[in-house]
Structure formats: C-alpha cells, structure tokens
Motif scaffolding. Sequence first.
Motif, PDB file in Angstrom:
ATOM      1  N   MET A 104       1.143  -0.996   0.066  1.00 49.64           N
ATOM      2  CA  MET A 104      -0.009  -0.176  -0.014  1.00 49.64           C
ATOM      3  C   MET A 104       1.024   0.769   0.340  1.00 49.64           C
ATOM      4  O   MET A 104       1.891   1.187   0.975  1.00 49.64           O
ATOM      5  N   ILE A 105       0.244   2.032  -0.938  1.00 52.20           N
ATOM      6  CA  ILE A 105       1.329   2.826  -0.730  1.00 52.20           C
ATOM      7  C   ILE A 105       0.802   4.443   0.146  1.00 52.20           C
ATOM      8  O   ILE A 105      -0.335   4.787   0.399  1.00 52.20           O
ATOM      9  N   ASN A 106       2.622   4.371   1.225  1.00 49.97           N
ATOM     10  CA  ASN A 106       2.571   5.652   1.856  1.00 49.97           C
ATOM     11  C   ASN A 106       2.249   7.059   1.546  1.00 49.97           C
ATOM     12  O   ASN A 106       3.353   7.680   1.185  1.00 49.97           O
ATOM     13  N   PHE A 107       1.206   7.978   1.318  1.00 48.54           N
ATOM     14  CA  PHE A 107       0.937   8.727   0.565  1.00 48.54           C
ATOM     15  C   PHE A 107       1.424  10.077   1.905  1.00 48.54           C
ATOM     16  O   PHE A 107       2.163  11.044   1.088  1.00 48.54           O
ATOM     17  N   ALA A 108       1.978  10.059   3.137  1.00 51.36           N
ATOM     18  CA  ALA A 108       2.327  10.877   4.054  1.00 51.36           C
ATOM     19  C   ALA A 108       4.089  10.540   3.112  1.00 51.36           C
ATOM     20  O   ALA A 108       4.994  11.711   3.234  1.00 51.36           O
ATOM     21  N   GLN A 109       4.861   9.394   3.612  1.00 48.38           N
ATOM     22  CA  GLN A 109       6.006   9.093   3.256  1.00 48.38           C
ATOM     23  C   GLN A 109       6.491  10.120   1.626  1.00 48.38           C
ATOM     24  O   GLN A 109       7.102  10.521   1.611  1.00 48.38           O
ATOM     25  N   PHE A 110       5.686   9.598   0.840  1.00 51.99           N
ATOM     26  CA  PHE A 110       5.785   9.816  -1.103  1.00 51.99           C
ATOM     27  C   PHE A 110       5.659  11.920  -0.890  1.00 51.99           C
ATOM     28  O   PHE A 110       6.353  12.330  -1.585  1.00 51.99           O
ATOM     29  N   GLY A 111       4.692  11.807   0.209  1.00 50.28           N
ATOM     30  CA  GLY A 111       4.625  13.565   0.116  1.00 50.28           C
ATOM     31  C   GLY A 111       5.833  14.215   0.500  1.00 50.28           C
ATOM     32  O   GLY A 111       6.521  15.107   0.239  1.00 50.28           O
ATOM     33  N   ASN A 112       6.136  13.902   1.609  1.00 54.24           N
ATOM     34  CA  ASN A 112       7.702  13.793   2.130  1.00 54.24           C
ATOM     35  C   ASN A 112       8.706  13.774   1.386  1.00 54.24           C
ATOM     36  O   ASN A 112       9.988  14.863   1.016  1.00 54.24           O
ATOM     37  N   ASP A 113       8.604  12.721   0.324  1.00 51.76           N
ATOM     38  CA  ASP A 113      10.115  12.024  -0.635  1.00 51.76           C
ATOM     39  C   ASP A 113      10.157  13.001  -1.247  1.00 51.76           C
ATOM     40  O   ASP A 113      10.528  14.064  -2.252  1.00 51.76           O
ATOM     41  N   LEU A 114       8.508  13.705  -1.638  1.00 52.15           N
ATOM     42  CA  LEU A 114       8.246  14.592  -2.934  1.00 52.15           C
ATOM     43  C   LEU A 114       9.143  15.803  -2.346  1.00 52.15           C
ATOM     44  O   LEU A 114      10.258  17.645  -3.018  1.00 52.15           O
ATOM     45  N   TYR A 115       8.737  16.207  -1.320  1.00 47.13           N
ATOM     46  CA  TYR A 115       9.403  18.026  -0.666  1.00 47.13           C
ATOM     47  C   TYR A 115      10.992  17.836  -0.374  1.00 47.13           C
ATOM     48  O   TYR A 115      11.754  19.255  -0.405  1.00 47.13           O
ATOM     49  N   THR A 116      11.652  16.744   0.481  1.00 45.99           N
ATOM     50  CA  THR A 116      13.281  16.616   0.220  1.00 45.99           C
ATOM     51  C   THR A 116      13.951  16.416  -0.699  1.00 45.99           C
ATOM     52  O   THR A 116      14.895  16.486  -0.898  1.00 45.99           O
ATOM     53  N   GLY A 117      13.297  16.243  -2.424  1.00 41.14           N
ATOM     54  CA  GLY A 117      14.080  15.688  -3.358  1.00 41.14           C
ATOM     55  C   GLY A 117      13.766  14.208  -3.452  1.00 41.14           C
ATOM     56  O   GLY A 117      15.004  14.337  -4.393  1.00 41.14           O
ATOM     57  N   ARG A 118      14.467  13.100  -2.352  1.00 41.76           N
ATOM     58  CA  ARG A 118      13.496  11.970  -2.690  1.00 41.76           C
ATOM     59  C   ARG A 118      13.654  11.009  -3.864  1.00 41.76           C
ATOM     60  O   ARG A 118      14.091  10.204  -4.754  1.00 41.76           O
ATOM     61  N   ARG A 119      12.517  11.843  -4.164  1.00 42.07           N
ATOM     62  CA  ARG A 119      11.413  11.695  -5.384  1.00 42.07           C
ATOM     63  C   ARG A 119      10.787  12.881  -6.712  1.00 42.07           C
ATOM     64  O   ARG A 119      11.169  14.110  -5.691  1.00 42.07           O
ATOM     65  N   SER A 120      11.230  12.744  -7.637  1.00 43.26           N
ATOM     66  CA  SER A 120      11.146  13.713  -8.129  1.00 43.26           C
ATOM     67  C   SER A 120       9.635  13.745  -9.612  1.00 43.26           C
ATOM     68  O   SER A 120       9.803  12.896 -10.161  1.00 43.26           O
ATOM     69  N   ILE A 121       9.032  14.424  -9.680  1.00 39.58           N
ATOM     70  CA  ILE A 121       8.389  14.367 -10.686  1.00 39.58           C
ATOM     71  C   ILE A 121       8.705  15.366 -12.134  1.00 39.58           C
ATOM     72  O   ILE A 121       8.517  16.758 -11.350  1.00 39.58           O
ATOM     73  N   ALA A 122       8.811  15.556 -13.128  1.00 40.89           N
ATOM     74  CA  ALA A 122       9.748  16.143 -14.416  1.00 40.89           C
ATOM     75  C   ALA A 122       8.568  17.081 -14.684  1.00 40.89           C
ATOM     76  O   ALA A 122       8.021  17.255 -16.168  1.00 40.89           O
ATOM     77  N   PHE A 123       8.204  17.591 -13.992  1.00 41.49           N
ATOM     78  CA  PHE A 123       6.782  18.382 -14.097  1.00 41.49           C
ATOM     79  C   PHE A 123       7.981  19.709 -15.212  1.00 41.49           C
ATOM     80  O   PHE A 123       7.306  20.417 -16.564  1.00 41.49           O
ATOM     81  N   VAL A 124       8.638  20.340 -14.758  1.00 41.92           N
ATOM     82  CA  VAL A 124       9.073  21.309 -16.254  1.00 41.92           C
ATOM     83  C   VAL A 124       9.738  20.741 -17.196  1.00 41.92           C
ATOM     84  O   VAL A 124       9.532  21.164 -18.009  1.00 41.92           O
ATOM     85  N   GLN A 125      10.322  19.305 -17.351  1.00 41.79           N
ATOM     86  CA  GLN A 125      11.115  18.404 -18.183  1.00 41.79           C
ATOM     87  C   GLN A 125      10.241  18.308 -19.157  1.00 41.79           C
ATOM     88  O   GLN A 125      10.559  18.239 -19.673  1.00 41.79           O
ATOM     89  N   ARG A 126       9.000  17.979 -18.277  1.00 46.61           N
ATOM     90  CA  ARG A 126       8.042  17.757 -19.798  1.00 46.61           C
ATOM     91  C   ARG A 126       7.219  18.797 -20.404  1.00 46.61           C
ATOM     92  O   ARG A 126       5.935  17.534 -20.907  1.00 46.61           O
ATOM     93  N   ARG A 127       7.289  19.685 -20.114  1.00 54.06           N
ATOM     94  CA  ARG A 127       6.260  20.644 -20.156  1.00 54.06           C
ATOM     95  C   ARG A 127       5.401  20.432 -21.631  1.00 54.06           C
ATOM     96  O   ARG A 127       4.714  20.987 -22.006  1.00 54.06           O
ATOM     97  N   LYS A 128       6.712  19.974 -22.111  1.00 57.51           N
ATOM     98  CA  LYS A 128       6.305  19.764 -24.160  1.00 57.51           C
ATOM     99  C   LYS A 128       4.980  18.928 -23.803  1.00 57.51           C
ATOM    100  O   LYS A 128       3.710  19.178 -25.018  1.00 57.51           O
ATOM    101  N   LEU A 129       4.935  18.267 -22.828  1.00 53.43           N
ATOM    102  CA  LEU A 129       4.068  17.122 -22.984  1.00 53.43           C
ATOM    103  C   LEU A 129       2.693  17.889 -22.477  1.00 53.43           C
ATOM    104  O   LEU A 129       1.770  17.716 -23.114  1.00 53.43           O
ATOM    105  N   TRP A 130       2.231  18.486 -20.961  1.00 50.71           N
ATOM    106  CA  TRP A 130       1.933  19.555 -20.580  1.00 50.71           C
ATOM    107  C   TRP A 130       0.948  20.528 -21.694  1.00 50.71           C
ATOM    108  O   TRP A 130       0.546  20.650 -21.807  1.00 50.71           O
ATOM    109  N   TYR A 131       2.072  21.287 -22.573  1.00 53.38           N
ATOM    110  CA  TYR A 131       2.324  21.787 -23.289  1.00 53.38           C
ATOM    111  C   TYR A 131       0.476  20.980 -24.460  1.00 53.38           C
ATOM    112  O   TYR A 131      -0.183  21.706 -25.230  1.00 53.38           O
ATOM    113  N   SER A 132       0.647  20.031 -25.095  1.00 50.42           N
ATOM    114  CA  SER A 132       0.344  19.418 -25.886  1.00 50.42           C
ATOM    115  C   SER A 132      -1.231  18.725 -25.299  1.00 50.42           C
ATOM    116  O   SER A 132      -1.883  19.304 -25.708  1.00 50.42           O
TER     117      SER A 132
END
Length: 404
Positions: free
Chosen positions: A1-29
């Motif tokens: 089961m996904i631990n959302f609290a740990q997932f959010g903490n990892d996103l904040y500390t940078g241990r995990r990262s979603i490439a929002f900026v790097q994949r901007r062409k996809l979001w623009y499309s």
Amino acid sequence: MINFAQFGNDLYTGRRSIAFVQRRKLWYSLSAVMIGLALAGVLLNGLNFGIEFRGGSEFRVLGVTNTQDYEAKAQDAVGQAGIPGSVTTTIVGGNTVRVQTEAAQAQTDAARTALADTFDVDRASVSSTLIGPSWGASVSQQAIQGLVVFLILVTIVLALYFRTWKMAVAGLTALLHDLVITVGIYSLFGFEITPSSMIGFLTILGYSLYDTVVVFDKVRENTAEAFRTKRMTYADAANLAVNQTLVRSINTTVVALLPIAAILFVGFTMLGPGTLLDLSLALFIGIGVGAYSSIFIATPMLVQLRSKEPAIVDLDRYVARHGAKQAARDAARDVGVGEAPADVPVTVGADWAGADGVGEDSTVGRRPTGLDTTGAAGAAARPVHKYAQAGPRNQPKRAPKSKR
C-alpha cells in the motif's frame, strides 16, 4: 500500500521528483488539445446565454402536480398565446415549471392564462418576468469590463510582488488557459451561462491565481537558494518547488471540490436550475482546471520565459561544469571518506580523479576512482596524510637507514 505521507515527504525533500518542468512539451500538448476542443465547441455550438443576457420573458408555474410531458405542454400553451420563437422549459424544485420565451409584452396575460389552464393551476400561481435585450447587453458589457479590469490588476500585482514581469505573464497565461477551457466545457455540454456563472468564472480565476502565487512563491525561494549555492539549475529548482507544493495543491483542490460536488448533486436532483446550481457548476469546473494549470502550465511557462536570461544561463553552465564533481565530494563526505587512504598503493594511469576533473592521466594531486575504501578487513578508510596529498615530491625527507 502506498504511504501518501511518506510520498509527500519524499517529494518535498527531493528524494522523489516528478518532471513537471522537464516534460513541459507534454503538458503543453495536452492543454493545446483541450483548448482546441474548447474553441471548436464555441465556434460550432456557440454559447447558451441565459435570458438575462439575450432578453425575453420568463414564466414560472408553481404547484404543478403532474410534470409529465411538461415541455410539450408548455410549448403548446405558449403557442396558443401567440408568442413566436423557441421555448426553453425546465423543472425547478420538483413542482415548479420555468418557461422562457421571446420577449412578449402584449401576450403576457394570454400566456399566463394558457399555462394555468394547461398545468391545471390557478392563474395567480403563474408569475411572469420581462427582461429587455438592452438590460442583457448592459450585463454582458459590464461582465467583460470586470474581466478585463481583473486581468489588468492581476498582472500589475504579480509584477510588483515577484519583481519580474515574466512571472506575471506566466500567471496570466494560466488564468486565460482556465477561462478558455471552462467556457469551452460550457459550450460543448450546452450549459447555460447566467450572471451567476459569470460570478463563478471570476471566482475560479481568483482561486487559480491564489494557487499559482503559492507555487511561484516557493519557486522564488528555491531559485534564490540555487543562485546562492550554485548546486542546482534554475529549472531543477523550479521543478522542486512544484513537487514541494504538489500535495498541498491536491489537498486544497479536493477539500474545495467536495462541498461544491454536494451542492451540484442537490441542485441537479432536487432544486433544479437556479443561482445555486449555476454558481456551483462554474466553480466545480474552474477549480479543477485551475489546479491543473497551476501545476502543469504556470511554472513550466515561467522557466521557459526566463531560460534565456544571462544569469540563468551562467548558472546552468556552472552547475553543468561543477555539479558532477560537487556531487562526488558530497557523496564521499556522506559516507565518511575524506581522501584516499595513505596505505593503498597508487596506480599511475587514466583512471584518476582530481580537482580538475575525472579521467586525467596524472599522478600528482589525484586519487584513483573506484578505490576500495573499506580495506581488506572492511574497516573504515583512513585519511591521507597531508604530505602525501600533493605527491611524492613534497613528502618530507627522511634520514637514510643505516647500511649496517
């Protein structure tokens, strides 16, 4: 089961990262597809403006006990009264029939009598309201003026607060993105646009602006730190800011949509068309679209607008040139390794790393890469003696051993 609290903490500390900026062409499309569908809906279907904008007469028949075939009954009654044009009929609150027609000043009394006879109610139970087209035009003009003034004030406030017009442009682009898609959804599904809907549009623009400002504030904080430490590019710092505010944006959106969804359910199933339903529908659509634009459009657009600035270009070059060496030094410090151990034999060759880079063919001031720092017994590596760090030429002279 996904631990959302740990997932959010990892996103904040940078241990995990979603490439929002790097994949901007996809979001623009994706946004281009949604905007294209919205514009196609507006051009092909047009907008279903309410009677407040186009003008006309509205009749409300109260206390209707039999609403079966109410649309056909209302159409026949209006036709008997001699009112031309299309007729829009809806059920309000379960026992009230709302009939909207073209403006009928002379036929109002006849229409009230015909509707009362058709739905078997007293004539006093049928109310009428006449809305002239000039009033509707005035409402439309004031709504457009209010929208333009709002966008101008938003641009000025963002430019002053963030001290750069590019953040204002990115935020304004996200607002227009939300407005176009929301209006397109209204056009595609034929939802009626009323003054309450216009209020909802302005409200969702304010909500989207609030969410965008929160993300931009974190972007400013992270990018200022990146310029100070020079350990992260501008794009990476901005992407980290979006990841750090992602959980907050999702939580805020969900909390805002839940009560609006409850109001929508009550409006569609019990109350029928009205101010409450029109306002909640605009809010529900706009808040969802606004959350998307704050995450996927605003910050990537900001990074793209600022990517050619000299300071940002210099920062990206510096990080690209020194980032790998700094990361290696940080990794060595994290595991407790200062330098290569003094008792390990030094091998001359190309596999060397020093202050100037990796892979240089030199033996002075360098240590071998890939060195086993644990030793044969697995003990922690000892630091290199200060006289051995600069090579054999600088080692202290020792007295020769006795030949006897």
